[in-house]
Design an enzyme around this catalytic site. Structure first.
Site, short mmCIF file in Angstrom:
data_model
loop_
_atom_site.label_atom_id
_atom_site.label_comp_id
_atom_site.label_asym_id
_atom_site.label_seq_id
_atom_site.Cartn_x
_atom_site.Cartn_y
_atom_site.Cartn_z
N GLY A 288 0.29 -1.40 0.65
CA GLY A 288 0.03 0.31 0.19
C GLY A 288 1.38 1.69 -0.02
N CYS B 145 1.98 0.13 -8.17
CA CYS B 145 3.36 1.08 -7.15
C CYS B 145 4.54 0.97 -8.47
CB CYS B 145 3.14 0.41 -6.09
SG CYS B 145 3.13 -1.75 -6.15
N GLU C 45 5.88 -3.48 0.77
CA GLU C 45 5.88 -2.87 -0.30
C GLU C 45 5.14 -1.48 -0.62
OE1 GLU C 45 5.17 -2.71 -3.96
OE2 GLU C 45 3.87 -3.88 -3.87
C1 UN1 Z 1 1.48 -3.41 -7.20
O1 UN1 Z 1 1.19 -2.28 -8.34
O2 UN1 Z 1 1.53 -3.35 -5.99
O3 UN1 Z 1 5.07 -5.85 -11.71
C2 UN1 Z 1 2.32 -5.03 -7.85
C3 UN1 Z 1 3.95 -5.15 -11.97
C4 UN1 Z 1 2.69 -6.24 -11.15
C5 UN1 Z 1 2.50 -6.25 -9.93
C6 UN1 Z 1 2.66 -4.68 -9.17
N1 UN1 Z 1 3.32 -7.43 -11.46
O4 UN1 Z 1 3.44 -4.44 -12.14
#
Ligand code: UN1
Length: 505
Positions: free
Chosen positions: A239, A295, A261
C-alpha cells in the site's frame, strides 16, 4: 455493455459464478462502489475489532496442525488452488475489472499472476532447504533448518486486489503458515471471491485444518490490530508509504517481522541511442496502463536533451489516440481511476506541477465517458525534478525532465524518497551495465529496454527506501515466511568448545 470475449462479464453472472450470493452482499455498513460506473455493488458486513482476538486465536490453532503437515503435501493444497484459479480465471478477472477498474486483459493478467505464483510455490514446497556448514569442531555437523513461523497477516491494496495476496499466501501456506487477509476496503469482493475459490481447493484437498485462510472485511483498524498482535509473527503489507508508516513501527515495537511493499516513483532514462519506437510503447503501457495506478507505474521520464522534443512529440501522438472508457469494453486501454479522491489528487498534482514551472499536455476529465472517474492521461514537461515530481501520485501523470550526462540522469533517478522500480532505454552496453551496477539505480528493480512495470513472479519483488525494503514472490522470498534455525550436532564422544575455549571441570 460490450464485452471483449463471448463470456458473460455482467456483474450479476460473475458474482454468481464466484459463489457470492445476493443475500451476503446486502445490509452491511461497508459500501462497495464500482469505479466502472459508480454503481453500488455491495454493502458488506464488517469484521468487528472485538472479533480480531478470536480470529487470531483460530489462526494459531490452525498453525499448530498445519506446521506438522509435510511441506510437499502443503504444496498439494496450493496446486489445487492453482487449478481452481485456472477454472475461475475469467470470472475473477472480470470481477477485478468491476471492482478495481482494470481493463479485461489486465484483470485476467492479475489472475494469471496468482496462478504463476501457485506454480512456483508448489515447486518451492519441495525446496525449503537450508545449508550444511563446516564445523570447526571434530565430530560435529552444523546445518540450518527452516521452520514455519505462524500466522501471516496480509494487508493488500485496491490496485492489485488479488495478486499480492497470492504472492504472500501461496508461499506462506507451503511454508506452513495460516493467513489472515485484510483486503483494501475498496476491493473486498474480489477477496471474498478468492476465499470461495480457496475453499473449493480445500474441499478437494480433504484434511486441512479449519481457518487456514480468514478474510477480515473493514478498515484500517483491522490492519492495526493485526500489526499490534504478538500472535501474528509476520505482517506483509502492500500500500501507500503512509500506511507503511502506521504498520511498520507497530510491528517493530513487538519485534515482529514486516514485509513492506509501499510507494514507488519509478523512472525511465532514455539515452540518445534508445530505440525510440520501442521506448514509446513501453512508456505508454507503463505510464497509462492501469490508469497509472500500479506501484510500478512509470512516473518520471529522464530523457537526453538531444532527443527530448522528438520523444515528447511521439508520446503526444501516442497519447492522443488512447481509447479511454469502460474497462470491460473491447479495445479500451485506459480505464477509470478508483474514486473521486484519486481524481482530485491528480488535479492537485497537475496544478502543483504547473506552478512549479511545468507545461502540461493532456489531463482533465475524459470526454464522453460517464459514471466513473475517467481522465485523460497527462504529460508534464518540467524544468527540473521539482518537489511534486518527488511525490507519488496514483494517477496517469508522466513528468518529463531532460539530462545531459548519464551521471546526472542516474543521480536524478535516485534522488527521490522511493526506490521500487526503474529502467533505462539504451543500445549502449556500457550505459546499460552501468545502470544495473552498484553505481546505477538504487531501486529493487532495474530493467534494461523494458518499462518499470509488469514484473514476472520469478524475481523478488519490492524496493528500497520509502518503498519499505520487503521482497515478495520469487527468488528466495519464501525465507520471509520461515524462521531459520542453526543446528550444531555433536556425534563424537568429546565436548570440544568453539574458539578453543577451555573449561574443564
Ligand atoms: C503493485 O502495483 O502493487 O510489476 C504490484 C507489476 C505487477 C505488480 C504490481 N507484477 O506491475
Amino acid at each position: 455493455m460490450l464485452v471483449s470475449t463471448s463470456k458473460d462479464t455482467s456483474l450479476k453472472t460473475v458474482l454468481g459464478n464466484l459463489g457470492l450470493k445476493d443475500g451476503d452482499l446486502k445490509g452491511g455498513t461497508l459500501a462497495v462502489h464500482s469505479p466502472v460506473d459508480g454503481s453500488l455493488m455491495a454493502e458488506l458486513a464488517e469484521t468487528k475489532g472485538a472479533e480480531m482476538d478470536r480470529i487470531i486465536k483460530d489462526a494459531n490453532t490452525a498453525f499448530k496442525a498445519w506446521r506438522q503437515v509435510p511441506a510437499p503435501r502443503r504444496g498439494e493444497l496450493v496446486r489445487l488452488l492453482g487449478d481452481e484459479l485456472r477454472a475461475a480465471k475469467d470470472d475473477l478477472g472480470a470481477l477485478v475489472s468491476w471492482e478495481a477498474g482494470k481493463i479485461v486483459s489486465e484483470g485476467l493478467g492479475e489472475v494469471q499472476e496468482m496462478i504463476d505464483i501457485c506454480d512456483l510455490a508448489v515447486g518451492q514446497s519441495r525446496q525449503l532447504f537450508g545449508l550444511t556448514i563446516a564445523s570447526e569442531r571434530p565430530g560435529h555437523r552444523m546445518m540450518e533448518t527452516w521452520h514455519p513461523m505462524g500466522p501471516a497477516g496480509v494487508i493488500t491494496a485496491f490496485n492489485f486486489p488479488v495478486a499480492p495476496w497470492a504472492w504472500n499466501s501461496a508461499l506462506a501456506l507451503v511454508c506452513g503458515n495460516p493467513v489472515i487477509w485484510k483486503p483494501s476496503e475498496k476491493t473486498p469482493l474480489t477477496a471474498l471471491a478468492t476465499l470461495n475459490i480457496f475453499e473449493r481447493a480445500l474441499k478437494k484437498f480433504g484434511d486441512a485444518p479449519d481457518n487456514l485462510l480468514q478474510v477480515v472485511i473493514g478498515r484500517a483498524d483491522l490492519g492495526e490490530a493485526l500489526s499490534a498482535s504478538r500472535d501474528v509473527p509476520i505482517i506483509s503489507a502492500t500500500g501507500s508509504t503512509r500506511m507503511g508508516r502506521a504498520v511498520g513501527p507497530k510491528v517493530a515495537e513487538r519485534f515482529g517481522r514486516c514485509i513492506l511493499e509501499l510507494g514507488g516513483n519509478n523512472a525511465m532514462i532514455v539515452a540518445p541511442s534508445a530505440d525510440l519506437d520501442m521506448a514509446v510503447r513501453a512508456i505508454t503501457f507503463s505510464a497509462v496502463g492501469t490508469a497509472g495506478q500500479r506501484c510500478t507505474s512509470l512516473r518520471r521520464l529522464i530523457v537526453h536533451k538531444s532527443i527530448k522534443d522528438d520523444l515528447v512529440q511521439k508520446l503526444e501522438k501516442a497519447y492522443s489516440g488512447l481509447p479511454i472508457g469502460s474497462p470491460l469494453e473491447d479495445g479500451t486501454l485506459v480505464g477509470p481511476l478508483i474514486d473521486k479522491a484519486a481524481g482530485d489528487g491528480m488535479e492537485k498534482a497537475l496544478s502543483a506541477a504547473k506552478s512549479q514551472g511545468g507545461t502540461i499536455i493532456g489531463g482533465g476529465k475524459a470526454e464522453g465517458v460517464d459514471g466513473g472517474v475517467y481522465v485523460n492521461p497527462a504529460i508534464a514537461v518540467m524544468p527540473s525534478q521539482t518537489d511534486i515530481v518527488k511525490e507519488e501520485t496514483f494517477a496517469p501523470i508522466l513528468y518529463v525532465m531532460e539530462y545531459d550526462t548519464l551521471d546526472e540522469a542516474i543521480e536524478m533517478q535516485n534522488d527521490v524518497p522511493q526506490g521500487l522500480s526503474s529502467c533505462i532505454f539504451t543500445l549502449n552496453v556500457r550505459e546499460a551495465e552501468r545502470f544495473v551496477s552498484d553505481m546505477g539505480s538504487d531501486c529493487g528493480i532495474a530493467n534494461v529496454n523494458i518499462g518499470p512495470s509488469g514484473a514476472e513472479i520469478g524475481g523478488a519483488f519490492g524496493g528500497e527506501k520509502e518503498t519499505g525494503g520487503g521482497r515478495e514472490s520469487g527468488s528466495d522470498a519464501w525465507k520471509g515466511y520461515m524462521r531459520r534455525q542453526t543446528n550444531t550436532v555433536n556425534y563424537s564422544d568429546e565436548l570440544p568448545l568453539a574458539q578453543g575455549v577451555k573449561f574443564d571441570i
